[in-house]
Design a protein around this motif. Structure first.
Motif, PDB file in Angstrom:
ATOM      1  N   THR A   1       7.534   4.043   1.227  1.00  0.00           N
ATOM      2  CA  THR A   1       8.217   3.962   2.518  1.00  0.00           C
ATOM      3  C   THR A   1       7.305   3.593   3.689  1.00  0.00           C
ATOM      4  OG1 THR A   1       7.800   6.322   2.720  1.00  0.00           O
ATOM      5  CG2 THR A   1       9.970   5.674   1.910  1.00  0.00           C
ATOM      6  N   GLY A   2       5.995   3.689   3.502  1.00  0.00           N
ATOM      7  CA  GLY A   2       5.065   3.434   4.602  1.00  0.00           C
ATOM      8  C   GLY A   2       5.021   1.949   4.956  1.00  0.00           C
ATOM      9  N   GLN A   3       4.330   1.662   6.043  1.00  0.00           N
ATOM     10  CA  GLN A   3       4.260   0.274   6.518  1.00  0.00           C
ATOM     11  C   GLN A   3       3.648  -0.653   5.460  1.00  0.00           C
ATOM     12  OE1 GLN A   3       3.386  -0.447  10.824  1.00  0.00           O
ATOM     13  NE2 GLN A   3       2.148   1.382  10.567  1.00  0.00           N
ATOM     14  N   VAL A   4       2.505  -0.250   4.922  1.00  0.00           N
ATOM     15  CA  VAL A   4       1.824  -1.102   3.945  1.00  0.00           C
ATOM     16  C   VAL A   4       2.590  -1.090   2.615  1.00  0.00           C
ATOM     17  CG1 VAL A   4      -0.330  -1.447   2.666  1.00  0.00           C
ATOM     18  CG2 VAL A   4      -0.410  -0.768   5.070  1.00  0.00           C
TER      19      VAL A   4
ATOM     20  N   TYR B   1      -1.630  10.782   4.541  1.00  0.00           N
ATOM     21  CA  TYR B   1      -1.226  11.632   5.670  1.00  0.00           C
ATOM     22  C   TYR B   1      -1.750  10.904   6.911  1.00  0.00           C
ATOM     23  CZ  TYR B   1      -0.852  15.793   8.636  1.00  0.00           C
ATOM     24  OH  TYR B   1      -0.529  16.680   9.624  1.00  0.00           O
ATOM     25  N   THR B   2      -0.844  10.380   7.746  1.00  0.00           N
ATOM     26  CA  THR B   2      -1.284   9.517   8.858  1.00  0.00           C
ATOM     27  C   THR B   2      -0.968  10.091  10.246  1.00  0.00           C
ATOM     28  OG1 THR B   2       0.786   8.288   8.685  1.00  0.00           O
ATOM     29  CG2 THR B   2      -1.097   7.374   7.503  1.00  0.00           C
TER      30      THR B   2
ATOM     31  N   TRP C   1      -5.287   0.090  13.464  1.00  0.00           N
ATOM     32  CA  TRP C   1      -4.148  -0.214  14.337  1.00  0.00           C
ATOM     33  C   TRP C   1      -3.050  -0.979  13.585  1.00  0.00           C
ATOM     34  CZ3 TRP C   1      -5.844  -1.647  20.001  1.00  0.00           C
ATOM     35  CH2 TRP C   1      -6.855  -0.771  20.427  1.00  0.00           C
ATOM     36  N   VAL C   2      -2.560  -0.374  12.494  1.00  0.00           N
ATOM     37  CA  VAL C   2      -1.607  -1.071  11.620  1.00  0.00           C
ATOM     38  C   VAL C   2      -0.221  -1.140  12.266  1.00  0.00           C
ATOM     39  CG1 VAL C   2      -0.479  -1.021   9.358  1.00  0.00           C
ATOM     40  CG2 VAL C   2      -2.894  -0.387   9.559  1.00  0.00           C
ATOM     41  N   VAL C   3       0.350  -2.326  12.270  1.00  0.00           N
ATOM     42  CA  VAL C   3       1.683  -2.533  12.855  1.00  0.00           C
ATOM     43  C   VAL C   3       2.538  -3.395  11.920  1.00  0.00           C
ATOM     44  CG1 VAL C   3       1.006  -2.244  15.274  1.00  0.00           C
ATOM     45  CG2 VAL C   3       0.794  -4.485  14.218  1.00  0.00           C
ATOM     46  N   SER C   4       3.851  -3.271  12.092  1.00  0.00           N
ATOM     47  CA  SER C   4       4.772  -4.052  11.262  1.00  0.00           C
ATOM     48  C   SER C   4       6.152  -3.970  11.900  1.00  0.00           C
ATOM     49  CB  SER C   4       4.814  -3.474   9.836  1.00  0.00           C
ATOM     50  OG  SER C   4       5.381  -2.181   9.864  1.00  0.00           O
ATOM     51  N   SER C   5       7.116  -4.601  11.254  1.00  0.00           N
ATOM     52  CA  SER C   5       8.468  -4.581  11.838  1.00  0.00           C
ATOM     53  C   SER C   5       9.223  -3.310  11.460  1.00  0.00           C
ATOM     54  CB  SER C   5       9.253  -5.816  11.376  1.00  0.00           C
ATOM     55  OG  SER C   5       9.403  -5.776   9.979  1.00  0.00           O
ATOM     56  N   HIS C   6       8.602  -2.461  10.612  1.00  0.00           N
ATOM     57  CA  HIS C   6       9.295  -1.218  10.236  1.00  0.00           C
ATOM     58  C   HIS C   6       8.412  -0.004  10.452  1.00  0.00           C
ATOM     59  CE1 HIS C   6       8.228  -3.746   6.694  1.00  0.00           C
ATOM     60  NE2 HIS C   6       7.247  -2.884   6.733  1.00  0.00           N
TER      61      HIS C   6
ATOM     62  N   LYS D   1       7.151   3.651  12.194  1.00  0.00           N
ATOM     63  CA  LYS D   1       6.804   3.985  13.580  1.00  0.00           C
ATOM     64  C   LYS D   1       5.482   3.303  13.881  1.00  0.00           C
ATOM     65  CE  LYS D   1       7.857   8.690  13.743  1.00  0.00           C
ATOM     66  NZ  LYS D   1       7.287   9.985  13.974  1.00  0.00           N
ATOM     67  N   ASN D   2       5.431   2.482  14.902  1.00  0.00           N
ATOM     68  CA  ASN D   2       4.131   1.914  15.258  1.00  0.00           C
ATOM     69  C   ASN D   2       4.141   1.459  16.715  1.00  0.00           C
ATOM     70  OD1 ASN D   2       4.805  -1.051  15.400  1.00  0.00           O
ATOM     71  ND2 ASN D   2       5.391  -0.660  13.280  1.00  0.00           N
ATOM     72  N   PHE D   3       2.992   1.046  17.188  1.00  0.00           N
ATOM     73  CA  PHE D   3       2.778   0.734  18.599  1.00  0.00           C
ATOM     74  C   PHE D   3       3.700  -0.395  19.098  1.00  0.00           C
ATOM     75  CE2 PHE D   3       0.443  -1.444  22.014  1.00  0.00           C
ATOM     76  CZ  PHE D   3       0.179  -0.384  22.868  1.00  0.00           C
TER      77      PHE D   3
END
Ligand SMILES: NC(=O)c1ccc[n+]([C@@H]2O[C@H](COP(=O)([O-])OP(=O)(O)OC[C@H]3O[C@@H](n4cnc5c(N)ncnc54)[C@H](OP(=O)(O)O)[C@@H]3O)[C@@H](O)[C@H]2O)c1
Length: 299
Positions: free
Chosen positions: A11-14, A63-64, A152-157, A159-161
């Motif tokens: 389920t995580g971003q990566v 755990y992030t 600073w991992v980001v994506s379209s899904h 929770k992120n900045f």
């Protein structure tokens, strides 16, 4: 022959990007969710590795919650250090290769220049310490493990900045963003794409090969959180972009301390793998396009 991948985390971003992009690569992924392999139970996770023969194990669960970790140190350590150690213990030097992810938060940010893999880590917070313990344990147990530190991992899904900034812009009002913490934003999609492209090479590489060990992966370009927010607004909203007010880290106290300049150098990875991560602005353009597509199909 396709590479059999055992992936922890769904389920995580990566994790989501790995699953979404798998069809474009010669891989077969078996992905285990938290319900199928809970990292709070390292023995159960080790058992899951034994039960699923694979050529490559990807540890995309972690755990992030950086601030919460300050009061959940045992839990963060179990998930980020003991469970990856248990996985690597089963894989050893002769079993499947491993890809594990770590963080720029293993550094204190005081170097004054981008960090290379040989630099001494010195985490400022519990999360960083738990990730440092995890990367050390994985590398000690397997000489066929690639530990990718990213930032600073980001994506379209998830929770992120990027998503937080777009929500704040939608709410109106003044947007204040920290302007004294610098790093390299990284697209989860680019990171996952890199891992999948390297999967056949990793699955075949001998113990101790240069592709294993510590490497840094981040999109190109160093920026502050404020600069990153302005990049998001510029690309997403153009002339309608809201003004961003600069604040200092000290103006927004948080439970966990963060490095002021944990910027990662990716020169080693570029040399060993013969690839150069694209700029964060280019990667951000793709993320914003995906978010627009999602909005259109939801409308
Ligand atoms: N996000 C960042 O900015 C950042 C920066 C530097 C490095 N990293 C590293 O990059 C990697 C990937 O990060 P990410 O952004 O994809 O993380 P993420 O979106 O927060 O996802 C974390 C994943 O770990 C799973 N997980 C959490 N606790 C678990 C447990 N006890 N047992 C099993 N699974 C559990 C979550 O599952 P649930 O959905 O069930 O909670 C989720 O699938 C991590 O190693 C992280 O430390 C991330």
């Amino acid at each position: 022959m396709s590479v059999r991948i055992l992936q922890f985390g769904t389920t995580g971003q990566v994790a989501r990007e790995l699953l979404a992009q798998a069809k474009g690569h010669d891989v077969e992924i078996t992905a285990l969710s938290r319900a199928q392999a809970d990292f709070e139970d390292p023995d159960a996770v080790a058992q899951a590795v034994r039960a699923h023969p694979a050529d490559l194990v990807i540890i995309a669960a972690a755990y992030t919650a950086v601030d919460l970790a300050e009061t959940e140190a045992d839990r963060a350590h179990r998930v980020n250090a003991l469970a990856p150690a248990a996985i690597a213990g089963v894989c050893g030097d002769d079993g499947p290769a491993i890809v594990h992810f770590s963080t720029d938060y293993v550094f204190d940010g005081a170097k004054g220049a981008p960090y290379v893999e040989a630099d001494d880590p010195h985490p400022l917070n519990v999360y960083g310490a738990s990730k440092l313990a995890g990367e050390g344990a994985v590398l000690a147990a397997s000489s066929r493990a690639l530990v990718l530190r990213t930032s600073w991992v980001v994506s379209s899904h998830g929770k992120n900045f990027v998503k937080t900034m777009l929500r704040l812009a939608g709410e109106g009002g003044t947007i204040r963003v920290v302007d004294d913490q610098f790093g390299r934003p990284t697209s989860a999609a680019d990171l996952a794409g890199f891992v999948l492209a390297q999967a056949p090479r990793l699955a075949k590489a001998r113990a101790g090969a240069p592709v294993f060990g510590l490497h840094h992966f981040a999109n190109a370009g160093e920026v502050s959180w404020k600069g990153f927010a302005e990049g998001v607004f510029d690309l997403a909203l153009g002339p309608a972009a809201p003004k961003v007010e600069a604040i200092a880290t000290a103006d927004r106290p948080a439970p966990a301390m963060r490095p002021l300049r944990g910027t990662l150098s990716t020169q080693k990875l570029e040399r060993v793998f013969g690839m150069k991560p694209r700029t964060w602005r280019e990667a951000l353009g793709d993320i914003l396009a995906e978010l627009k597509d999602e909005q259109r199909s939801a409308a």
